[in-house]
Structure formats: structure tokens, C-alpha cells
Design a protein around this motif. Structure first.
Motif, short mmCIF file in Angstrom:
data_model
loop_
_atom_site.label_atom_id
_atom_site.label_comp_id
_atom_site.label_asym_id
_atom_site.label_seq_id
_atom_site.Cartn_x
_atom_site.Cartn_y
_atom_site.Cartn_z
N VAL A 202 -4.53 2.77 16.49
CA VAL A 202 -4.48 3.54 15.39
C VAL A 202 -4.61 2.59 14.07
CG1 VAL A 202 -1.17 4.04 14.82
CG2 VAL A 202 -2.43 4.00 17.48
N GLY A 203 -3.99 1.63 13.79
CA GLY A 203 -4.94 0.85 12.68
C GLY A 203 -5.97 0.40 13.13
N THR A 204 -6.32 0.10 13.81
CA THR A 204 -7.76 -0.84 14.07
C THR A 204 -8.47 -0.07 15.51
OG1 THR A 204 -6.24 -2.24 15.52
CG2 THR A 204 -6.14 -2.83 13.04
N GLU A 224 2.01 6.88 8.51
CA GLU A 224 3.29 6.18 8.83
C GLU A 224 3.94 5.23 8.98
OE1 GLU A 224 4.91 9.74 10.55
OE2 GLU A 224 4.34 11.09 9.09
N ARG A 225 4.67 5.00 8.40
CA ARG A 225 4.86 3.40 8.31
C ARG A 225 6.18 2.77 9.50
NH1 ARG A 225 9.49 -0.54 6.60
NH2 ARG A 225 8.92 -2.48 6.86
N ASP A 226 7.26 3.39 9.67
CA ASP A 226 7.92 3.35 11.32
C ASP A 226 7.29 3.53 12.69
OD1 ASP A 226 9.70 2.81 9.09
OD2 ASP A 226 11.51 4.20 9.20
N PRO A 227 6.89 5.00 12.65
CA PRO A 227 6.25 5.76 14.17
C PRO A 227 5.08 3.66 14.00
CG PRO A 227 6.51 7.15 12.72
CD PRO A 227 6.69 5.71 11.70
N GLY A 249 1.01 9.82 11.81
CA GLY A 249 1.26 10.80 11.13
C GLY A 249 0.57 9.69 9.53
N ARG A 250 -0.66 10.71 8.91
CA ARG A 250 -1.09 9.88 8.25
C ARG A 250 0.15 10.05 7.11
NH1 ARG A 250 -4.37 12.79 3.04
NH2 ARG A 250 -5.82 10.44 2.99
N ASP A 251 -0.13 9.02 6.35
CA ASP A 251 1.07 8.99 5.02
C ASP A 251 0.50 8.14 3.51
OD1 ASP A 251 2.86 8.44 2.88
OD2 ASP A 251 4.24 8.20 4.43
N THR A 252 0.15 8.27 2.58
CA THR A 252 -0.46 7.64 1.61
C THR A 252 0.73 7.34 0.59
OG1 THR A 252 -0.77 10.17 0.30
CG2 THR A 252 -2.84 8.86 1.48
N SER A 253 1.82 8.14 0.72
CA SER A 253 2.65 7.50 -0.31
C SER A 253 3.22 6.10 -0.20
CB SER A 253 4.14 8.12 -0.05
OG SER A 253 4.46 7.38 0.78
N TYR A 254 4.17 5.60 -0.98
CA TYR A 254 4.56 4.41 -1.24
C TYR A 254 5.36 3.85 -0.24
CZ TYR A 254 2.41 4.73 -6.13
OH TYR A 254 1.44 3.92 -6.92
#
Length: 447
Positions: A202-204, A224-227, A249-254
Motif C-alpha cells: 500500500v505504502g511500500t 489517507e492516514r487513518d485507513p 485512497g489518495r490524499d495530498t493534504s496536511y
């Protein structure tokens, strides 16, 4: 808060009379006496922040010199407002002698004109047989003007070059032949996840690289941080399957992973050798916020006061159930788990990192030795490489992350402590240590 007792009345009187007659003479470094330094906040003709900031830079730099004991900012501000270069010298001397117990003082005025910063600085030096003073002007218009000016002022005070910490590029990278075999396994990722944690998909990810690179590590931080955190916890608890990762999901926010935790990718444990120096190398292609950490760990009794979360999950036990067990049973479970899973009971005691600058779509090779000074501390038992990608949100690529013993080192080196006093210490430790009486000018019995 540290408090510096006043100098004896006789010293104070001498400061006021002889100091008033002092002419521009030799720098303070020619005197052998211990210097108790006060850096008054500089008067600021710019934005109100530049003067105090420059004063803080001077305090930090002077503290790195063993000859100087520098009065902290809060104590200084308690007794004195900012002093400009044209402030009454007698008033400054009186503050030094009667309030702060200092025998070397700095004050001045800072102004800014466009990119150019100028500081008019006065130094009152009472450390030698005869009081001395100077007034000088320092200016710079580069990107690091405040740091450049602070260095120049310190060199004027000490009479010699300011201490410069080791920087990237000071030492040339040894050749591949000189470096020899890496201490870590599979730094090029061509053997899959061997030598590393399993990628979470997912991230790696371990993916085919461009021509000539073989397998590389791909990291995503635009998540998305929480998932993602829920998935990572499920993996630790053995409740998720790497072959069936969730759709995050994709998230580019703070609020994204990039802005908060970032993504770590850890290697296997490497037995440390105290007194040794190492070289770390890495190839990186990313957008800016990335580092390769080397963290040192040791076993400690503080880690033996409970069961790690993953061990509780493996035993099918909740934290509440563990807490309700008799103390003898809890101790028995912890000791048994520590024998079975010893690396769950180590704690970080050392940290260094290779800073990976913005590659802007191109592969960059980076290499640096550590520790920057001296050898690895004696309490470090294990090392672990942790590749860290964070901000801005996006994709980061990695290859050839290798750890080597320094081939130029001929003998073990002693650890060199940080030159900044109290570095790495918590506030309670600092308070206990600084509460002890200082040596130096005698306290005024009347205080």
C-alpha cells in the motif's frame, strides 16, 4: 531557571571605573580567565525578531567553546531589556557586575536593508588583567546572513576561527573496492524482501526499476492516514494479509500520511561495534522529504515492565487482562516473551541520518560517514537502517542502500559527545545539574 549570582562588590566597582576608561584593545581570547558571558538581546531595527534571534545564535555558538559559560536567554531577559549599540556602557557594566555575575558582555543593534543584514556590536571584556572593549560592524547579504554574522562575531570575541561541525562532503566516499562487502543484506533489493521488512503493498512496494537497476523500493506517501494506520496495525497484530491489501485512497493534504507519520521501511538488525565508524550509501529519486536513518538500540530494563502489543495479540490477551494478572504471573510472561522475542525489548539510544535532497526526477547517489565525530557510543548493541519518506506527498524511489564499516579506520575511536551543553537531556536532568553551585567569580555575601 539558572541564576548567576552577582560578583563581589570590589569586582563590580573595578568593572565600572576601569571599564569606563577602557580603549579598543586585544580580543578576549588573549585572557586565560574563565569567561562568564552574557549576550543581551540586540536592539532590532528590522522586524522585532532578528535581534533576539541573532542573540540566540551567539549564545549557542559560544556555549560550544569550553572556555565560556553562557547565561541563558530567560535569565538575561529577566534582568535586562534589549540593549542597542549606543546604550550607556556604565549601565551595561552595572548589569553585568551586579545582576548577572558576567565578565564578558555582548550587545548591539541589528538592522535590515533588503537582503542585507548589518549588526553594530559592542563587546565588554573584563576577563583579563585590564578591562577591554571593542565596537565593530558586521554585515552580510547571503541566504544565511544571520549565521554568517554570528560566526564573524564569535570569531571576533574568541580571536580565532569558530568551530565548524562536520558537513556532508567533508570526506570523499571510498571506492567500491575499498568499501568491500556491505554489513546489511540485500541493499539493492534484488533478492526481494530478504534483509528487510515485507513491503505492505500500500505504502511500500518492490518493483522492477529502470534499465540497469533491477528491483527497487517504491514508496508512496500520498495516502489517507487513518485507513493506512489501521492496516499497519492489523499487520502487526497478524490480522491482515499482505497478498490482499486494502484500497487506501489518495490524499495530498496536511492530513495525509506524508504530513504526519511518513512511511518507514526497516531493515534487519545488524550487530553494532562500539568505537567503529561506518559509511552509509543510498540511491534516491524523490521530491524532497526523505532520509535514511541508522538507529542504534540497546536492551534496557525499562522495556521489561510490560508486554508489547504484538506479543499480547499473539497470546490472545488484552491489555486489561494482562494488567489484572498477579504481579508474579506478569513478570513470568514478560521474561518468557523476552527470551522468545528479544528484539521487542530493545530501545533506541542513538540516531543519525543521511539527508536525501530533492532529486527532481533524477537518481542521486548519496554517501556519508557516521558518527560524524568519534566512534559509535559504547551502549549501542544493534543497528537498524530505516528508509524514511514523507513530504511532499507522492512517490519516492530507492536503491542500493548499503552500510559498510569505514575502511579508513585503523583503531577503535572514543565517543565524542555533543559540544552543545545539555544536548539530548530532558529538562528535569538539566535542572538538577544546573542547580549545583558554579565555580568562578565569588558570590556577593549580601545577595
Amino acid at each position: 531557571m539558572r541564576f548567576f549570582a552577582g560578583m563581589v562588590a570590589a569586582i563590580g566597582a573595578a568593572c565600572l571605573t576601569a571599564g569606563a576608561r577602557a580603549q579598543d584593545t586585544a580580543p578576549a581570547s588573549q585572557a586565560a580567565a574563565k569567561a562568564y558571558v552574557v549576550v543581551f538581546d540586540f536592539a532590532d531595527g528590522a522586524d522585532g525578531k532578528l535581534g533576539p534571534a541573532l542573540s540566540d545564535s551567539l549564545r549557542l555558538k559560544l556555549r560550544r567553546n569550553e572556555r565560556y559559560e553562557v547565561i541563558d536567554r530567560l535569565t538575561t531577559q529577566e534582568f535586562a531589556r534589549p540593549l542597542g549599540a549606543d546604550a550607556d556602557r556604565a549601565d551595561a557594566l552595572k548589569l553585568m557586575a551586579e545582576k548577572l555575575g558576567a565578565n564578558l558582555g555582548l550587545y548591539g543593534t541589528v538592522r535590515k536593508d533588503g537582503a542585507k543584514i548589518t549588526a553594530d556590536v559592542v563587546c565588554l571584556d573584563l576577563t583579563g588583567p585590564q578591562p577591554a572593549q571593542w565596537r565593530k560592524t558586521f554585515s552580510d547579504d547571503t541566504e544565511r546572513a544571520r549565521g554568517v554574522i554570528a560566526t564573524a562575531i564569535v570569531e571576533a570575541v574568541t580571536g580565532g576561527p569558530d568551530w565548524k561541525p562536520p558537513e556532508y562532503g567533508d570526506e570523499t566516499e571510498p571506492t567500491a573496492k575499498e568499501l568491500g562487502k556491505p554489513l546489511n543484506a540485500n541493499g539493492g533489493f534484488d533478492a526481494g524482501a530478504a534483509g528487510w521488512e515485507a513491503p505492505d503493498n500500500v505504502g511500500t512496494f518492490l518493483v522492477p526499476g529502470p534499465p540497469g537497476r533491477g528491483t527497487i523500493l517504491r514508496v508512496r506517501t500520498d495516502l489517507e492516514r487513518d485507513p493506512w494506520l489501521e492496516y499497519r496495525k492489523a499487520l502487526r497484530m497478524g490480522k491482515a494479509d499482505l497478498s490482499r491489501p486494502p484500497q487506501v485512497g489518495r490524499d495530498t493534504s496536511y492530513d495525509s500520511v506524508a504530513a504526519l507519520e511518513g512511511v518507514h521501511f526497516a531493515g534487519e538488525w545488524i550487530r553494532a561495534t562500539p568505537g567503529r565508524r561506518y559509511w552509509l550509501t543510498a540511491d534516491h529519486n524523490g521530491q524532497g522529504g526523505a532520509k535514511v536513518f541508522v538507529k542504534g538500540f540497546k536492551r534496557t530494563e525499562h522495556a521489561m515492565d510490560g508486554l508489547p502489543e504484538s506479543s499480547l495479540a499473539a497470546m490472545g490477551m488484552t491489555p486489561e487482562q494482562f494488567a489484572n494478572l498477579p504481579p508474579e504471573k506478569r513478570k513470568e510472561l514478560v521474561e518468557a516473551d523476552a527470551k522468545k522475542n528479544p528484539m521487542r525489548y530493545v530501545r533506541e539510544c542513538y540516531r543519525w541520518y543521511l539527508n536525501c535532497k530533492d532529486a527532481k526526477g533524477e537518481w542521486k547517489h548519496l554517501a556519508a560517514p557516521f558518527p560524524p565525530r568519534g566512534g559509535l557510543p559504547a551502549d549501542v548493541e544493534w543497528l537498524q537502517i530505516q528508509i524514511y519518506s514523507y513530504w511532499p506527498p507522492g512517490e519516492y524511489l530507492w536503491d542500493n542502500v548499503h552500510l559498510y564499516a569505514d575502511p579508513r579506520q585503523k583503531a577503535p575511536l572514543a565517543e565524542e559527545k555533543a559540544r552543545t551543553p545539555h544536548f539530548g537531556k530532558t529538562s528535569d536532568v538539566v535542572e538538577r545539574e544546573t542547580a549545583q553551585p558554579r565555580t568562578g567569580p565569588a558570590s556577593n555575601p549580601a545577595d
